[in-house]
Design a protein around this motif. Structure first.
Motif, mmCIF file in Angstrom:
data_model
loop_
_atom_site.group_PDB
_atom_site.id
_atom_site.type_symbol
_atom_site.label_atom_id
_atom_site.label_comp_id
_atom_site.label_asym_id
_atom_site.label_seq_id
_atom_site.Cartn_x
_atom_site.Cartn_y
_atom_site.Cartn_z
ATOM 1 N N GLU A 61 0.831 -1.190 0.000
ATOM 2 C CA GLU A 61 0.000 0.000 0.000
ATOM 3 C C GLU A 61 0.870 1.246 0.000
ATOM 4 O O GLU A 61 2.049 1.193 0.372
ATOM 5 C CB GLU A 61 -0.938 0.010 1.214
ATOM 6 N N ASN A 62 0.299 2.354 -0.423
ATOM 7 C CA ASN A 62 1.007 3.631 -0.443
ATOM 8 C C ASN A 62 0.208 4.669 0.334
ATOM 9 O O ASN A 62 -1.014 4.726 0.230
ATOM 10 C CB ASN A 62 1.210 4.127 -1.874
ATOM 11 N N ASP A 63 0.929 5.503 1.095
ATOM 12 C CA ASP A 63 0.307 6.558 1.886
ATOM 13 C C ASP A 63 0.440 7.887 1.140
ATOM 14 O O ASP A 63 1.534 8.271 0.714
ATOM 15 C CB ASP A 63 0.982 6.650 3.260
ATOM 16 N N TYR A 64 -0.678 8.591 0.985
ATOM 17 C CA TYR A 64 -0.694 9.856 0.248
ATOM 18 C C TYR A 64 -1.021 11.036 1.156
ATOM 19 O O TYR A 64 -1.622 12.017 0.720
ATOM 20 C CB TYR A 64 -1.700 9.779 -0.904
ATOM 21 N N ALA A 65 -0.615 10.967 2.420
ATOM 22 C CA ALA A 65 -0.841 12.083 3.337
ATOM 23 C C ALA A 65 -0.168 13.363 2.833
ATOM 24 O O ALA A 65 -0.608 14.470 3.137
ATOM 25 C CB ALA A 65 -0.324 11.731 4.730
ATOM 26 N N TRP A 66 0.892 13.216 2.029
ATOM 27 C CA TRP A 66 1.625 14.377 1.512
ATOM 28 C C TRP A 66 0.769 15.259 0.613
ATOM 29 O O TRP A 66 1.110 16.432 0.386
ATOM 30 C CB TRP A 66 2.869 13.922 0.746
ATOM 31 N N LEU A 67 -0.347 14.737 0.119
ATOM 32 C CA LEU A 67 -1.208 15.559 -0.727
ATOM 33 C C LEU A 67 -1.735 16.781 0.008
ATOM 34 O O LEU A 67 -2.015 17.820 -0.599
ATOM 35 C CB LEU A 67 -2.396 14.729 -1.229
ATOM 36 N N ALA A 68 -1.866 16.661 1.346
ATOM 37 C CA ALA A 68 -2.440 17.752 2.119
ATOM 38 C C ALA A 68 -1.506 18.946 2.246
ATOM 39 O O ALA A 68 -1.960 20.075 2.496
ATOM 40 C CB ALA A 68 -2.819 17.253 3.516
ATOM 41 N N ASN A 69 -0.216 18.743 2.104
ATOM 42 C CA ASN A 69 0.752 19.827 2.306
ATOM 43 C C ASN A 69 1.808 19.819 1.220
ATOM 44 O O ASN A 69 2.957 19.461 1.445
ATOM 45 C CB ASN A 69 1.430 19.698 3.684
ATOM 46 N N PHE A 70 1.422 20.224 0.041
ATOM 47 C CA PHE A 70 2.384 20.277 -1.053
ATOM 48 C C PHE A 70 3.124 21.611 -0.981
ATOM 49 O O PHE A 70 2.506 22.670 -1.007
ATOM 50 C CB PHE A 70 1.683 20.133 -2.398
ATOM 51 N N PRO A 71 4.456 21.610 -0.848
ATOM 52 C CA PRO A 71 5.196 22.861 -0.640
ATOM 53 C C PRO A 71 5.226 23.744 -1.876
ATOM 54 O O PRO A 71 5.240 23.258 -3.003
ATOM 55 C CB PRO A 71 6.604 22.379 -0.284
ATOM 56 N N ARG A 72 5.228 25.060 -1.651
ATOM 57 C CA ARG A 72 5.359 26.030 -2.735
ATOM 58 C C ARG A 72 6.498 26.985 -2.397
ATOM 59 O O ARG A 72 6.817 27.240 -1.239
ATOM 60 C CB ARG A 72 4.057 26.819 -2.911
ATOM 61 N N MET A 73 7.130 27.500 -3.445
ATOM 62 C CA MET A 73 8.232 28.422 -3.245
ATOM 63 C C MET A 73 7.744 29.710 -2.574
ATOM 64 O O MET A 73 6.640 30.178 -2.832
ATOM 65 C CB MET A 73 8.886 28.761 -4.589
ATOM 66 N N ARG A 74 8.579 30.256 -1.659
ATOM 67 C CA ARG A 74 8.288 31.510 -0.997
ATOM 68 C C ARG A 74 9.576 32.296 -0.848
ATOM 69 O O ARG A 74 10.681 31.747 -0.978
ATOM 70 C CB ARG A 74 7.672 31.256 0.386
ATOM 71 N N LYS A 75 9.440 33.569 -0.597
ATOM 72 C CA LYS A 75 10.623 34.393 -0.384
ATOM 73 C C LYS A 75 11.330 33.954 0.887
ATOM 74 O O LYS A 75 10.708 33.793 1.940
ATOM 75 C CB LYS A 75 10.230 35.873 -0.282
ATOM 76 N N TRP A 76 12.643 33.740 0.790
ATOM 77 C CA TRP A 76 13.419 33.228 1.921
ATOM 78 C C TRP A 76 13.879 34.404 2.778
ATOM 79 O O TRP A 76 14.804 35.137 2.444
ATOM 80 C CB TRP A 76 14.603 32.427 1.388
ATOM 81 N N VAL A 77 13.200 34.573 3.900
ATOM 82 C CA VAL A 77 13.562 35.602 4.870
ATOM 83 C C VAL A 77 13.675 34.913 6.225
ATOM 84 O O VAL A 77 12.699 34.362 6.741
ATOM 85 C CB VAL A 77 12.515 36.730 4.932
#
Length: 302
Positions: free
Chosen positions: A43-59
């Protein structure tokens, strides 16, 4: 025909070739709306679908996206199609009936993902996705608010107002979807998925210069029409974004369909029933990807 190791090998090698050629030639529609995920375990767990990272300004320090408390697991199932070859048919050289059966098994094996994926679409109004809500629902939780990807309006090209209220409203809603940080997801609907009963309506909506009321058609060419015979509702229609790395639906493949055979002359099947066997085996399953990439309307008006 004399039955021995050489004759059996030649027979089933020919059936395997027939199977493989028919499998390669068989049509398949599911890649238009689903992504392939190769599975290496039960089986495969797809919990990562809930928090897909997006680029942001690095401060300052980097902001690490942790997995949410959702759990969404897709468990692989086993599939098979098996055909018996009677020993008498081999002895009597009556083998013409088995070539079409090999082709039929191959066709069924090739379309297994279609059956899995489009059944997910059929069940999307009543089956949960990664956030625990139905895949097509009115209250997906996003940043403390409820967001809908479910409608009830019938697809129509009768008038500009009717087109705007159906296809246009769904398209606008999807393009306004945002992530948990309030940033637009840049959804671009690309596929209008319909059953055969809505083929003419969807095709007209995507191709005609003017709608039935004579007004210009602003939606011409905005999506590809995909007609799926597996869809069971004559009124439901779906708008999908298939341009993203993650797609609306998932076909999880543990083992691609393969030709299998049982030809040992001392097997129980041969001794008790005078039968050899061949067919196809596969392992896999389907599941829901990002609900934000899909809009479903029951088309029933309620």
């Amino acid at each position: 025909m004399i039955i021995n190791g050489a004759s059996l090998s030649a027979l089933f090698t020919g059936l395997k070739t027939t199977f493989n050629n028919a499998f390669a030639a068989a049509p398949s529609l599911w890649p238009k709306i689903a992504m392939l995920v190769t599975s290496t375990t039960r089986e495969n767990d797809y919990a990562w679908l809930a928090n897909f990272p997006r680029m942001r300004k690095w401060v300052g320090d980097k902001v690490v996206k942790s997995l949410a408390a959702f759990k969404y697991t897709i468990v692989n199932d086993d599939f098979e199609a098996t055909i018996a070859v009677r020993r008498n048919d081999i002895e009597d050289d009556n083998l013409g009936i088995y070539g079409p059966q090999a082709k039929g098994a191959a066709f069924s094996a090739k379309q297994l993902p279609d059956e899995i994926i489009f059944e997910l679409v059929n069940q999307g109004f009543a089956s949960p996705c990664y956030d625990g809500q139905y895949f097509f629902d009115t209250d997906h939780p996003v940043n403390g608010a409820s967001v809908s990807n479910r409608g009830t309006v019938a697809l129509s090209c009768a008038t500009l107002a009717a087109a705007q209220a159906s296809y246009g409203a769904a398209r606008t809603a999807m393009r306004k979807f945002k992530d948990d940080d309030g940033r637009p997801l840049n959804i671009t609907p690309t596929v209008l998925l319909v059953p055969p009963a809505l083929d003419d309506t969807a095709t007209a909506l995507m191709t005609v210069d003017r709608l039935e009321d004579g007004k210009p058609n602003p939606y011409k060419g905005t999506a590809e029409v995909v007609v799926a015979n597996w869809l069971t509702s004559d009124t439901a229609w779906f708008l999908l974004d298939t341009t993203k790395p993650v797609m609306p639906f998932i076909y999880q493949q543990r083992k691609a369909p393969v030709f299998v055979q049982q030809t040992a002359p001392d097997s129980d099947n041969v001794f008790n029933r005078a039968e050899y066997k061949f067919g196809a085996e596969a392992r896999g399953a389907g599941g829901y990807g990002l609900w934000q990439l899909a809009w479903g309307s029951t088309g029933a008006g309620a």
